[in-house]
Design a protein around this motif. Sequence first.
Motif, PDB file in Angstrom:
ATOM      1  N   ALA A  12     -18.692  -1.361 -25.952  1.00 10.56           N
ATOM      2  CA  ALA A  12     -17.434  -2.096 -26.096  1.00 10.56           C
ATOM      3  C   ALA A  12     -17.387  -2.910 -27.389  1.00 10.56           C
ATOM      4  CB  ALA A  12     -17.218  -3.001 -24.884  1.00 10.56           C
ATOM      5  N   ARG A  13     -18.493  -3.561 -27.753  1.00  5.84           N
ATOM      6  CA  ARG A  13     -18.511  -4.355 -28.989  1.00  5.84           C
ATOM      7  C   ARG A  13     -18.316  -3.466 -30.211  1.00  5.84           C
ATOM      8  NH1 ARG A  13     -23.526  -7.165 -29.986  1.00  5.84           N
ATOM      9  NH2 ARG A  13     -22.341  -8.301 -31.533  1.00  5.84           N
ATOM     10  N   MET A  14     -18.970  -2.306 -30.215  1.00  5.52           N
ATOM     11  CA  MET A  14     -18.822  -1.375 -31.334  1.00  5.52           C
ATOM     12  C   MET A  14     -17.387  -0.851 -31.409  1.00  5.52           C
ATOM     13  SD  MET A  14     -22.218   0.879 -30.871  1.00  5.52           S
ATOM     14  CE  MET A  14     -23.848   0.265 -31.172  1.00  5.52           C
ATOM     15  N   LEU A  15     -16.815  -0.531 -30.259  1.00  9.30           N
ATOM     16  CA  LEU A  15     -15.441  -0.034 -30.232  1.00  9.30           C
ATOM     17  C   LEU A  15     -14.497  -1.068 -30.826  1.00  9.30           C
ATOM     18  CD1 LEU A  15     -13.352   2.102 -29.415  1.00  9.30           C
ATOM     19  CD2 LEU A  15     -13.231   0.953 -27.182  1.00  9.30           C
ATOM     20  N   ARG A  16     -14.659  -2.327 -30.438  1.00 10.68           N
ATOM     21  CA  ARG A  16     -13.796  -3.376 -30.993  1.00 10.68           C
ATOM     22  C   ARG A  16     -13.968  -3.474 -32.509  1.00 10.68           C
ATOM     23  NH1 ARG A  16     -15.318  -6.102 -26.107  1.00 10.68           N
ATOM     24  NH2 ARG A  16     -13.497  -6.378 -24.771  1.00 10.68           N
ATOM     25  N   ALA A  17     -15.203  -3.359 -32.981  1.00  7.50           N
ATOM     26  CA  ALA A  17     -15.455  -3.435 -34.425  1.00  7.50           C
ATOM     27  C   ALA A  17     -14.841  -2.252 -35.160  1.00  7.50           C
ATOM     28  CB  ALA A  17     -16.955  -3.503 -34.703  1.00  7.50           C
ATOM     29  N   LEU A  18     -14.868  -1.085 -34.549  1.00  8.69           N
ATOM     30  CA  LEU A  18     -14.333   0.111 -35.199  1.00  8.69           C
ATOM     31  C   LEU A  18     -12.828   0.262 -35.030  1.00  8.69           C
ATOM     32  CD1 LEU A  18     -17.087   2.775 -34.507  1.00  8.69           C
ATOM     33  CD2 LEU A  18     -16.507   1.675 -36.678  1.00  8.69           C
ATOM     34  N   ALA A  19     -12.220  -0.634 -34.268  1.00  7.42           N
ATOM     35  CA  ALA A  19     -10.768  -0.571 -34.067  1.00  7.42           C
ATOM     36  C   ALA A  19     -10.056  -1.155 -35.288  1.00  7.42           C
ATOM     37  CB  ALA A  19     -10.373  -1.300 -32.794  1.00  7.42           C
ATOM     38  N   LEU A 103      -9.209   0.943 -28.098  1.00  5.98           N
ATOM     39  CA  LEU A 103      -9.423   2.367 -27.854  1.00  5.98           C
ATOM     40  C   LEU A 103      -8.310   3.191 -28.493  1.00  5.98           C
ATOM     41  CD1 LEU A 103     -11.016   4.641 -26.488  1.00  5.98           C
ATOM     42  CD2 LEU A 103      -9.641   4.241 -24.427  1.00  5.98           C
ATOM     43  N   ASP A 104      -7.074   2.768 -28.321  1.00  6.71           N
ATOM     44  CA  ASP A 104      -5.946   3.480 -28.916  1.00  6.71           C
ATOM     45  C   ASP A 104      -6.061   3.489 -30.441  1.00  6.71           C
ATOM     46  OD1 ASP A 104      -3.163   4.690 -28.484  1.00  6.71           O
ATOM     47  OD2 ASP A 104      -2.768   3.083 -29.933  1.00  6.71           O
ATOM     48  N   THR A 105      -6.354   2.353 -31.036  1.00  4.79           N
ATOM     49  CA  THR A 105      -6.503   2.264 -32.498  1.00  4.79           C
ATOM     50  C   THR A 105      -7.626   3.163 -32.984  1.00  4.79           C
ATOM     51  OG1 THR A 105      -5.658  -0.001 -32.513  1.00  4.79           O
ATOM     52  CG2 THR A 105      -6.961   0.686 -34.427  1.00  4.79           C
ATOM     53  N   TYR A 106      -8.765   3.112 -32.292  1.00  2.00           N
ATOM     54  CA  TYR A 106      -9.918   3.923 -32.687  1.00  2.00           C
ATOM     55  C   TYR A 106      -9.587   5.417 -32.620  1.00  2.00           C
ATOM     56  CZ  TYR A 106     -14.454   6.180 -32.546  1.00  2.00           C
ATOM     57  OH  TYR A 106     -15.524   7.015 -32.797  1.00  2.00           O
ATOM     58  N   LEU A 107      -9.030   5.867 -31.506  1.00  2.00           N
ATOM     59  CA  LEU A 107      -8.745   7.292 -31.345  1.00  2.00           C
ATOM     60  C   LEU A 107      -7.708   7.780 -32.347  1.00  2.00           C
ATOM     61  CD1 LEU A 107      -8.762   7.576 -27.450  1.00  2.00           C
ATOM     62  CD2 LEU A 107     -10.522   8.359 -29.056  1.00  2.00           C
ATOM     63  N   ARG A 108      -6.693   6.986 -32.597  1.00  2.00           N
ATOM     64  CA  ARG A 108      -5.679   7.379 -33.585  1.00  2.00           C
ATOM     65  C   ARG A 108      -6.284   7.427 -34.990  1.00  2.00           C
ATOM     66  NH1 ARG A 108      -0.701   7.714 -31.345  1.00  2.00           N
ATOM     67  NH2 ARG A 108      -0.503   6.778 -29.290  1.00  2.00           N
ATOM     68  N   SER A 109      -7.193   6.511 -35.291  1.00  2.29           N
ATOM     69  CA  SER A 109      -7.862   6.526 -36.598  1.00  2.29           C
ATOM     70  C   SER A 109      -8.755   7.755 -36.741  1.00  2.29           C
ATOM     71  CB  SER A 109      -8.680   5.249 -36.801  1.00  2.29           C
ATOM     72  OG  SER A 109      -7.834   4.138 -36.959  1.00  2.29           O
ATOM     73  N   VAL A 110      -9.437   8.142 -35.677  1.00  2.00           N
ATOM     74  CA  VAL A 110     -10.261   9.351 -35.711  1.00  2.00           C
ATOM     75  C   VAL A 110      -9.398  10.555 -36.064  1.00  2.00           C
ATOM     76  CG1 VAL A 110     -11.557  10.978 -34.256  1.00  2.00           C
ATOM     77  CG2 VAL A 110     -12.081   8.537 -34.154  1.00  2.00           C
ATOM     78  N   ILE A 111      -8.248  10.662 -35.425  1.00  2.00           N
ATOM     79  CA  ILE A 111      -7.348  11.791 -35.681  1.00  2.00           C
ATOM     80  C   ILE A 111      -6.833  11.750 -37.117  1.00  2.00           C
ATOM     81  CG2 ILE A 111      -5.100  12.778 -35.064  1.00  2.00           C
ATOM     82  CD1 ILE A 111      -5.762  11.785 -32.153  1.00  2.00           C
TER      83      ILE A 111
END
Length: 192
Positions: A12-19, A103-111
Amino acid sequence: MTTNEPSRPLDARMLRALAHPLRMRMLELLQADGPATATGLGKRVGESSGTTSWHLRLLAEVGLVEEDSERGTKRERWWKPAQKSTRMRVVDFMGDPDLAAPLDTYLRSVIEHRYEAEARFVSELPRWIDRWHDKAVFNDMRLSLTPEEAAAMSAEVDAVLHRYRRDARPGDDSVIAHWSAFPRRARPEESD
């Protein structure tokens, strides 16, 4: 943790950082091209060294990057990824409403990053045509699968990709392999 670690699951901490798209881009550059300074990364992403330095420290706090002690001086800090890649299972974050936005920000950035990488290749096609004219592949396949079959197929694809993972050798090109398997509604205009 060292970059000898091939892959690490996101928490969770990593996800927040990568968002944050800039932090994702910086981590991607470190994983793809190796250690860099905040100044060097700043030039590549169009930001000041102060901005990239701040973001690198945030990534370090959650264990995604670390200082490269073999390089630099007291005035010049080099950073490297703490692992060669990250991986995530969306289901691990779906139950936490506080993680919905990251999560939404991260996944959209991956795409978006996947699209940018493929678009960059297409724009650089003349550079690659001699060596890669019949080797680069863009596949899009529609399958009819159960969730269990899709998971098994993804595990097999991951196993194949891991067989080809190794350190770079002379004559190699850096190759990006994207893999996704997800459902789509066949007729969204019809109700379930």
